[in-house]
Scaffold this motif. Structure first.
Motif: not given
Length: 120
Positions: A78, A115-116, A111-112
């Motif tokens: 992550h 990550w996506k 960040t989200d």
């Protein structure tokens, strides 16, 4: 969105990599998981460190492949690794030791959005 990378290097680290490549030829990095050398990014002449089936290629820094063990990757997946250089002695087997500096891993959580992009 720009391509998200798992490992980056600061300008200082890139300059040191270039210097080490001039002395030692092609290099590779492996993120140490502890034991003798702590948890430092270790720099080796390419071919002097055997990459195993359980090592993950995170990317390249300064044209050099950067690996980490699968078990360690599960813990760090992550985070983006940022390889830097600081004064001092690093791992005793890492090539930068005689230079009076050591590679250091800094990290930040993705960040989200990032990550996506990494895990569509």
């Amino acid at each position: 969105m720009e391509t998200v990378k798992r490992v980056l290097a600061t300008d200082t680290a890139l300059a040191l990599i270039e210097k080490l490549q001039a002395k030692h030829g092609p290099l590779l990095f492996h993120q140490s998981g502890g034991c003798c050398d702590g948890s430092s990014p270790m720099c080796y002449p390419k071919g002097d460190f055997l990459i195993g089936d359980y090592d993950v290629l995170l990317g390249e820094i300064g044209g050099c492949p950067f690996y980490m063990s699968q078990a360690q990757f599960e813990y760090w997946k992550h985070t983006q690794l940022i390889i830097d250089v600081v004064p001092g002695r690093g791992g005793m087997f890492s090539l930068e030791g005689p230079e009076g500096v050591r590679f250091l891993t800094r990290s930040r959580i993705y960040t989200d959005e990032e990550w996506k992009a990494l895990n569509p």
